[in-house]
Write an enzyme that holds these catalytic residues in place. Structure first.
Site, mmCIF file in Angstrom:
data_model
loop_
_atom_site.group_PDB
_atom_site.id
_atom_site.type_symbol
_atom_site.label_atom_id
_atom_site.label_comp_id
_atom_site.label_asym_id
_atom_site.label_seq_id
_atom_site.Cartn_x
_atom_site.Cartn_y
_atom_site.Cartn_z
ATOM 1 N N CYS A 98 54.582 -21.947 32.612
ATOM 2 C CA CYS A 98 55.775 -21.108 32.647
ATOM 3 C C CYS A 98 56.665 -21.206 31.436
ATOM 4 O O CYS A 98 56.186 -21.503 30.373
ATOM 5 C CB CYS A 98 56.522 -21.337 33.930
ATOM 6 S SG CYS A 98 55.355 -21.047 35.187
ATOM 7 N N ARG A 128 53.309 -15.091 32.085
ATOM 8 C CA ARG A 128 52.765 -16.385 32.487
ATOM 9 C C ARG A 128 52.903 -16.639 33.991
ATOM 10 O O ARG A 128 52.376 -17.622 34.497
ATOM 11 C CB ARG A 128 53.490 -17.514 31.726
ATOM 12 C CG ARG A 128 53.229 -17.492 30.238
ATOM 13 C CD ARG A 128 54.345 -18.141 29.457
ATOM 14 N NE ARG A 128 54.385 -19.584 29.612
ATOM 15 C CZ ARG A 128 53.892 -20.445 28.735
ATOM 16 N NH1 ARG A 128 53.301 -20.007 27.648
ATOM 17 N NH2 ARG A 128 53.993 -21.729 28.932
ATOM 18 N N TRP A 164 57.485 -22.178 37.703
ATOM 19 C CA TRP A 164 56.327 -21.979 38.573
ATOM 20 C C TRP A 164 56.180 -23.310 39.301
ATOM 21 O O TRP A 164 55.740 -24.300 38.715
ATOM 22 C CB TRP A 164 55.102 -21.636 37.750
ATOM 23 C CG TRP A 164 54.019 -21.051 38.567
ATOM 24 C CD1 TRP A 164 53.899 -19.758 38.967
ATOM 25 C CD2 TRP A 164 52.882 -21.736 39.100
ATOM 26 N NE1 TRP A 164 52.762 -19.608 39.722
ATOM 27 C CE2 TRP A 164 52.124 -20.789 39.812
ATOM 28 C CE3 TRP A 164 52.441 -23.054 39.040
ATOM 29 C CZ2 TRP A 164 50.945 -21.123 40.467
ATOM 30 C CZ3 TRP A 164 51.272 -23.387 39.686
ATOM 31 C CH2 TRP A 164 50.534 -22.420 40.390
ATOM 32 N N ASN A 206 59.219 -28.079 31.632
ATOM 33 C CA ASN A 206 57.895 -27.594 32.061
ATOM 34 C C ASN A 206 56.981 -28.792 32.124
ATOM 35 O O ASN A 206 57.017 -29.631 31.226
ATOM 36 C CB ASN A 206 57.302 -26.613 31.044
ATOM 37 C CG ASN A 206 57.830 -25.212 31.197
ATOM 38 O OD1 ASN A 206 57.645 -24.393 30.323
ATOM 39 N ND2 ASN A 206 58.502 -24.929 32.306
ATOM 40 N N GLY A 207 56.154 -28.837 33.158
ATOM 41 C CA GLY A 207 55.195 -29.930 33.262
ATOM 42 C C GLY A 207 55.363 -30.674 34.572
ATOM 43 O O GLY A 207 56.002 -30.185 35.512
ATOM 44 N N GLU A 240 28.571 -19.505 41.487
ATOM 45 C CA GLU A 240 29.744 -19.174 40.677
ATOM 46 C C GLU A 240 29.333 -18.520 39.355
ATOM 47 O O GLU A 240 29.964 -17.556 38.910
ATOM 48 C CB GLU A 240 30.579 -20.442 40.460
ATOM 49 C CG GLU A 240 31.738 -20.313 39.495
ATOM 50 C CD GLU A 240 32.778 -19.252 39.848
ATOM 51 O OE1 GLU A 240 32.710 -18.668 40.937
ATOM 52 O OE2 GLU A 240 33.644 -18.985 38.992
ATOM 53 N N LYS A 274 30.571 -14.763 38.242
ATOM 54 C CA LYS A 274 31.348 -14.531 37.016
ATOM 55 C C LYS A 274 30.712 -13.411 36.193
ATOM 56 O O LYS A 274 31.390 -12.546 35.672
ATOM 57 C CB LYS A 274 31.382 -15.844 36.237
ATOM 58 C CG LYS A 274 32.580 -16.170 35.433
ATOM 59 C CD LYS A 274 33.930 -16.247 36.078
ATOM 60 C CE LYS A 274 34.049 -16.568 37.496
ATOM 61 N NZ LYS A 274 35.232 -16.570 38.199
ATOM 62 N N GLU A 299 31.395 -10.082 37.972
ATOM 63 C CA GLU A 299 32.763 -9.561 38.035
ATOM 64 C C GLU A 299 33.337 -9.182 36.683
ATOM 65 O O GLU A 299 34.094 -8.231 36.601
ATOM 66 C CB GLU A 299 33.705 -10.469 38.844
ATOM 67 C CG GLU A 299 33.882 -11.870 38.360
ATOM 68 C CD GLU A 299 34.755 -12.724 39.277
ATOM 69 O OE1 GLU A 299 35.392 -12.222 40.207
ATOM 70 O OE2 GLU A 299 34.795 -13.950 39.042
ATOM 71 N N HIS A 346 10.010 -17.123 48.225
ATOM 72 C CA HIS A 346 10.021 -16.433 49.516
ATOM 73 C C HIS A 346 10.474 -14.982 49.360
ATOM 74 O O HIS A 346 10.983 -14.380 50.291
ATOM 75 C CB HIS A 346 10.924 -17.179 50.500
ATOM 76 C CG HIS A 346 10.403 -18.548 50.809
ATOM 77 N ND1 HIS A 346 9.355 -18.775 51.667
ATOM 78 C CD2 HIS A 346 10.754 -19.753 50.313
ATOM 79 C CE1 HIS A 346 9.096 -20.069 51.706
ATOM 80 N NE2 HIS A 346 9.926 -20.689 50.889
ATOM 81 N N LYS A 373 43.772 -9.757 41.405
ATOM 82 C CA LYS A 373 43.877 -11.214 41.290
ATOM 83 C C LYS A 373 44.045 -11.880 42.646
ATOM 84 O O LYS A 373 43.410 -12.860 42.966
ATOM 85 C CB LYS A 373 45.061 -11.556 40.375
ATOM 86 C CG LYS A 373 45.279 -13.040 40.154
ATOM 87 C CD LYS A 373 44.194 -13.610 39.267
ATOM 88 C CE LYS A 373 44.201 -15.114 39.196
ATOM 89 N NZ LYS A 373 42.888 -15.636 38.778
HETATM 90 N N1 HGA Z 1 57.436 -29.750 37.894
HETATM 91 C C1 HGA Z 1 58.559 -28.895 37.687
HETATM 92 C C2 HGA Z 1 58.339 -27.908 36.567
HETATM 93 C C3 HGA Z 1 57.178 -27.021 36.827
HETATM 94 C C4 HGA Z 1 57.021 -26.028 35.718
HETATM 95 O O1 HGA Z 1 56.571 -26.383 34.634
HETATM 96 N N2 HGA Z 1 57.426 -24.795 35.987
HETATM 97 O O2 HGA Z 1 57.432 -23.815 35.089
HETATM 98 C C5 HGA Z 1 58.955 -28.183 38.965
HETATM 99 O O3 HGA Z 1 58.189 -28.127 39.937
HETATM 100 O O4 HGA Z 1 60.072 -27.678 38.996
#
Ligand code: HGA
Length: 609
Positions: free
Chosen positions: A2, A27, A74, A100-101, A482, A486, A489, A505, A604
């Site tokens: 994100c 994203r 996210w 982020n992370g 899989e 792939k 699709e 068979h 998706k």
């Molecule tokens: N771990 C954090 C940030 C997640 C993230 O990178 N979102 O874009 C959370 O859950 O808020």
């Protein structure tokens, strides 16, 4: 994952942050927020939902100021909600951060900070960082020093933007394993998790490396390493247009996501591997519960159903419990036998797949226990399940799943080991051996990705193939399923996956000169058998590409081409053997001129029956 955008300059920050976040919308995200310093306070506005919701909130509540940070979230820790949205402030709003992370050791840090009297307002891992920075800041009143001390305590991944109420002139950035760039302007500077966010304002970029942090002012950018030594960096001048910048310089999201696999698999596996066993925070199933379970159903659709197939082979073999793997659209209508002694494991990237959700609800109504493997925190399936395993693949943009599938396979490995240990079917020695191998999987994926050019050449050689077969036995059969999907699709090439022993068979009648056959050969005790089947198709004129473990000379000998993958524990070969198939399908699709990321007729997230 994100988006982060940060600004320090002479212009109003709000529109720069919002427009930058809009450039990162591709994203995927579930909430958004900004914080802007108005020379007295840092004001925060944040909300669950789209950026349009945030803009609505800001309408009439414009945040004044020329320094600020913004975020699209996210969720990974804590459901999408207003209070879990970023930015997160320390307890007196002195320190405000976006992140982020994933902070892997956030529970320990959170406990430590609660003990010191800090009150938490969210369920996120991120809030720990704002309190931690504040805790150091109050000792020295030096923001950069406080950030450095805090990040030295963090395990996991982070891209951080940090503001402090006492320092209206600076913005701190830091990164490890989550992307972050710095944009250099004239009397203004930027941070962002990706180039498109700031491309409108500058094309001069510093790419922060892991373990680097920066002090950013209006007229200066200073970059430091973890020892706080100055790092001299070259400016990277971006000449991409916005569309290719969104893909991080890759031609398609699918390729970008294929190359993200080492990192996301690491995120999914490593924090859960402890010396004492697999630690699955949102799974409460214990030994007593398991003793009552006499049957497991594994239910999903499409690619996720092949993860279930791998799960079935592993769980039956290592945990010795009967498992049925089935597609959700069949399962939900055939009145399967379900009761309180049944465990149903459902797998879905989006957590919204209509048939899988219906299967889950049916299982719950019948009193079964439901475990969900999902990628989207707070999704319907995650909300309704009793136990959850979150894959940490991040948002997947390409319609055809690659990185989410690899993380689903990672989930299967961990769940199988966890259940086997609880049932006393896997010893600690066996677990340790598996754990060591699991930890090396991200590097092994990297090695396979290094073969990108050779696989591209193969795809070009066989681009005209009209019918392709994938054959393998045991776990390799699931890999075939899989690989074949792939190719269908995204490349629209007709292909069939077959359990190698089934070929004679019937389908062997279709093999003729130059029919392309993929042989997947990674299961030592079944190798000879599959190789015999490959000989049978060779004798009928087929061209053979084999995916085999390094050093398998027999496989090489009977093949026109062999793609080697690194050796690993027998339980884990499917995640490796699948990577060349992704690249092959990708390059065939590109070669045929198809819309790789948005293949025809496909969506998706399949939220209808
Ligand atoms: N771990 C954090 C940030 C997640 C993230 O990178 N979102 O874009 C959370 O859950 O808020």
């Amino acid at each position: 994952m994100c988006g982060i955008v940060g600004y320090i300059g002479k212009n109003p920050a709000q529109s720069i942050l919002i427009e930058g976040l809009k450039r990162l919308e591709y994203r995927g995200y579930d909430s958004a927020g900004i914080a802007i310093y108005n020379q007295e306070d840092i004001n925060i506005m944040k909300t669950k939902g789209r950026l349009a919701n945030l803009e609505e909130k800001l309408d009439g509540n414009h945040l004044e100021g020329t320094i600020g940070i913004g975020h699209t979230r996210w969720a990974t820790h804590g459901a999408p909600s207003d209070h879990n949205s970023h930015p997160h402030a320390s307890h007196n709003d002195k320190i405000v951060i976006v992140h982020n992370g994933i902070i892997e050791n956030y529970m320990e840090l959170r406990d430590e900070l609660i003990e010191k009297g800090y009150a938490f307002k969210s369920e996120t891992d991120t809030e720990t960082v704002s309190h931690l920075v504040f805790d150091y800041y109050k000792e020295s009143n030096d923001l950069f020093e406080a950030v450095m001390k805090a990040i030295k305590r963090l395990e996991g991944s982070y891209a951080l933007g940090v503001l402090c109420k006492d320092n209206p002139e600076e913005l701190i950035a830091a990164r490890k394993d989550s992307p972050l760039i710095i944009g250099k302007g004239d009397g203004e500077n930027f941070i962002a998790s990706d180039i498109p966010a700031i491309l409108e304002h500058t094309r001069d970029i510093y790419l922060l490396e892991n373990g680097e942090a920066a002090v950013i002012k209006r007229d200066s950018i200073e970059i430091f390493d973890m020892e706080e030594k100055t790092v001299e960096k070259e400016i990277f001048h971006v000449d991409w247009d916005i569309a290719s910048a969104e893909k991080g310089g890759y031609d398609h999201f699918m390729l970008k996501e294929i190359f993200e696999q080492p990192q996301v698999v690491k995120d999914t596996l490593l924090p859960r591997l402890t010396d004492k066993g697999v630690q699955l925070d949102d799974i409460n199933l214990n030994k007593e519960d398991l003793d009552k379970i006499n049957k497991i159903y594994m239910v999903a659709c499409g690619t996720a159903s092949y993860a279930c197939l791998v799960g079935k082979y592993l769980l039956e073999r290592v945990a010795r419990v009967p498992v049925v793997a089935e597609v959700a659209s069949e399962f939900r209508y055939r009145e399967p036998i379900l009761d309180e002694n049944t465990l149903v494991i459902v797998v879905s990237q989006s957590g919204e797949t209509a048939d899988t959700l219906a299967a889950l609800r049916m299982a719950k109504d019948a009193g079964a226990r439901v475990m969900a493997v999902v990628n989207v925190v707070g999704s319907s399936i995650a909300r309704d399940a009793d136990d959850i395993f979150y894959t940490l693949a991040g948002p997947e943009i390409a319609v055809a799943s690659t990185k989410a599938y690899s993380c689903q396979l990672g989930a299967m490995y961990l769940i199988a080991a966890h259940i086997a240990i609880l049932k006393g079917k896997m010893s600690m020695e066996e677990y340790k051996e598996l754990k060591d191998e699991l930890m090396s999987i991200p590097d092994k994926i990297e090695k396979i990705l290094d073969q990108q050019d050779a696989i591209k050449t193969l795809a070009e050689e066989y681009i005209a193939a009209k019918n392709v077969f994938y054959i393998g036995r045991g776990l390799d059969f699931a890999v075939c399923m899989e690989g074949s999907l792939k190719l269908k699709e995204i490349a629209y090439v007709h292909s069939e996956p077959y359990a190698a022993g089934e070929l004679k068979h019937g389908p062997i009648a279709l093999i003729e000169d130059d029919t392309l056959v993929f042989g997947i050969v990674t299961q030592e005790e079944l190798n000879e058998k599959t190789i015999s089947n490959l000989k049978e198709v060779k004798a009928r004129g087929a061209s053979i590409i084999t995916i085999a473990l390094e050093g398998n000379e027999k496989a090489k000998k009977i093949s026109d081409h062999v793609i080697y993958v690194p050796r690993t524990h027998w339980m884990l070969t499917s995640i490796l053997a699948n990577i060349p198939q992704q690249l092959f399908a990708y390059y065939v699709s590109v070669g045929l001129g198809h819309d790789v990321d948005k293949p025809r007729n496909l969506a998706k997230s399949v939220t209808v029956e």
